[in-house]
Design a protein around this motif. Structure first.
Motif, PDB file in Angstrom:
ATOM      1  N   ASN A 147       0.879  -1.173   0.000  1.00  0.00           N
ATOM      2  CA  ASN A 147       0.000   0.000   0.000  1.00  0.00           C
ATOM      3  C   ASN A 147       0.911   1.216   0.000  1.00  0.00           C
ATOM      4  N   LYS A 166       0.146   4.186  -0.421  1.00  0.00           N
ATOM      5  CA  LYS A 166      -0.534   5.397   0.078  1.00  0.00           C
ATOM      6  C   LYS A 166      -0.252   6.559  -0.885  1.00  0.00           C
ATOM      7  N   HIS A 195      -9.620   1.440   4.289  1.00  0.00           N
ATOM      8  CA  HIS A 195      -8.397   1.642   5.073  1.00  0.00           C
ATOM      9  C   HIS A 195      -8.677   2.630   6.211  1.00  0.00           C
ATOM     10  N   GLU A 249      -7.116   5.067   7.308  1.00  0.00           N
ATOM     11  CA  GLU A 249      -6.908   6.490   6.988  1.00  0.00           C
ATOM     12  C   GLU A 249      -8.129   7.058   6.275  1.00  0.00           C
ATOM     13  N   GLU A 298      -5.851  -4.332  10.571  1.00  0.00           N
ATOM     14  CA  GLU A 298      -4.827  -3.317  10.756  1.00  0.00           C
ATOM     15  C   GLU A 298      -5.153  -2.496  12.000  1.00  0.00           C
ATOM     16  N   ALA A 327      -0.938   0.657  15.218  1.00  0.00           N
ATOM     17  CA  ALA A 327       0.281   0.024  14.697  1.00  0.00           C
ATOM     18  C   ALA A 327       0.633   0.533  13.305  1.00  0.00           C
ATOM     19  N   ILE A 328      -0.231   1.389  12.734  1.00  0.00           N
ATOM     20  CA  ILE A 328      -0.005   1.811  11.355  1.00  0.00           C
ATOM     21  C   ILE A 328       0.953   2.995  11.318  1.00  0.00           C
ATOM     22  N   GLY A 329       2.094   2.790  10.677  1.00  0.00           N
ATOM     23  CA  GLY A 329       3.061   3.861  10.492  1.00  0.00           C
ATOM     24  C   GLY A 329       3.702   4.327  11.783  1.00  0.00           C
ATOM     25  N   GLY A 348       0.336  -3.130   9.665  1.00  0.00           N
ATOM     26  CA  GLY A 348       0.720  -2.227  10.748  1.00  0.00           C
ATOM     27  C   GLY A 348       2.174  -2.439  11.097  1.00  0.00           C
ATOM     28  N   SER A 349       3.040  -1.590  10.485  1.00  0.00           N
ATOM     29  CA  SER A 349       4.481  -1.630  10.762  1.00  0.00           C
ATOM     30  C   SER A 349       5.111  -2.994  10.510  1.00  0.00           C
ATOM     31  N   VAL A 350       4.630  -3.693   9.462  1.00  0.00           N
ATOM     32  CA  VAL A 350       5.300  -4.936   9.053  1.00  0.00           C
ATOM     33  C   VAL A 350       6.592  -4.562   8.324  1.00  0.00           C
ATOM     34  N   LEU A 409      -0.497  -6.490   4.646  1.00  0.00           N
ATOM     35  CA  LEU A 409      -0.734  -5.250   3.888  1.00  0.00           C
ATOM     36  C   LEU A 409       0.348  -4.287   4.382  1.00  0.00           C
ATOM     37  N   ILE A 410       1.226  -3.903   3.466  1.00  0.00           N
ATOM     38  CA  ILE A 410       2.474  -3.260   3.858  1.00  0.00           C
ATOM     39  C   ILE A 410       2.500  -1.812   3.390  1.00  0.00           C
ATOM     40  N   GLY A 411       2.622  -0.902   4.320  1.00  0.00           N
ATOM     41  CA  GLY A 411       2.686   0.517   3.971  1.00  0.00           C
ATOM     42  C   GLY A 411       4.126   0.961   3.775  1.00  0.00           C
ATOM     43  N   GLY A 412       4.666   1.635   4.782  1.00  0.00           N
ATOM     44  CA  GLY A 412       5.995   2.244   4.674  1.00  0.00           C
ATOM     45  C   GLY A 412       7.066   1.341   4.076  1.00  0.00           C
TER      46      GLY A 412
END
Ligand code: PGA
Length: 247
Positions: free
Chosen positions: A9, A11, A92, A94, A164, A168-170, A208-210, A228-231
């Motif tokens: 993701n 974003k 999501h 956000e 998520e 824990a997200i970001g 969440g911060s994976v 589901l991977i953000g950063g």
């Protein structure tokens, strides 16, 4: 046995140059799982072309609950399909927190995606305040109930769910594998009350911060079917390392 699914993701990140670099370093990666890259709308054609012939599929981060028409600024699921996008993140946190998406709107978006043949990745999760108040399972169950009011478990099984925790997200603060597993098991039990066989097939992702360093122990949990991977998805090598942890 559920095949693991790892979705990036991005974003609201990326540029033509950065995306080109990302897909160039992704080429040649053979992940031991299904991989999806959810890019910003404007870059979907570019990223889709870049991913062609690789082992990753294209996803969007949102869609309208409406059919095409007078909805300024919105993007219809039909348009996503038209440019070769097969996955879409729905609900999501956000979007829920910053853009007012309610459980009901999220449910309509998931149903719209399913009706069109898009695979939704439907996100649920509690805030820190809700967790501290001991309401995690209630909050997640209510979010999922709204979705199940409009879509069957069988239909959802064609896409994925993502747990998520908002805290824990970001944030760098990951749920422990046991904390995540507890919620994943509750989600699967709720699905199973509607359709036991389809619940067993449904992939439930953790987000969440994976990171490459913690993905393995999360993915080893019995009800965690990927992430589901953000950063960490913004660097192709890190995303590839997280996918490798799905082995
Ligand atoms: P994160 O984001 O990996 O940066 O915590 C995950 C997400 O919001 O999907």
């Amino acid at each position: 046995m559920r095949r693991k699914l790892v979705a990036a993701n991005w974003k609201m990140n990326g540029s033509s140059a950065a995306n080109a670099q990302w897909v160039a370093s992704w080429r040649g990666v053979a992940p031991p799982c299904d991989a999806v890259v959810c890019a910003p709308f404007v870059y979907l054609p570019q990223v889709g072309a870049g991913l062609a012939g690789t082992s990753a599929q294209l996803g969007a981060q949102n869609l309208s609950e409406q059919a095409p028409g007078a909805y300024t600024g919105e993007v219809a699921g039909e348009m996503l399909l038209d440019i070769g996008c097969h996955w879409v993140i729905v609900g999501h946190s956000e979007r829920r927190a910053l853009y007012g998406e309610t459980n009901e709107l999220v449910a309509r978006k998931a149903a719209r995606a399913i009706a069109l043949g898009l695979k939704p990745i439907v996100c649920v999760g509690e805030t820190l305040e809700e967790r501290d108040a001991g309401r995690t399972l209630d909050v997640v169950a209510a979010q999922l109930s709204a979705v199940l009011a409009l879509s069957s478990v069988e239909q959802l099984a064609g896409g994925a769910l993502a747990y998520e925790p908002v805290w824990a997200i970001g944030t760098g603060r990951t749920a422990t594998p046991a904390q995540a597993q507890d919620v994943h098991a509750a989600i699967r039990a709720q699905l199973a009350r509607g359709d036991a066989a389809a619940a067993q097939r449904t992939r439930i992702l953790y987000g969440g911060s994976v990171k490459p360093g913690n993905a393995g122990e999360l993915f080893a949990q019995p009800d965690i079917d990927g992430g589901l991977i953000g950063g960490a998805s913004l660097v192709a090598a890190d995303f590839a390392a997280i996918c490798a942890a799905a082995a």
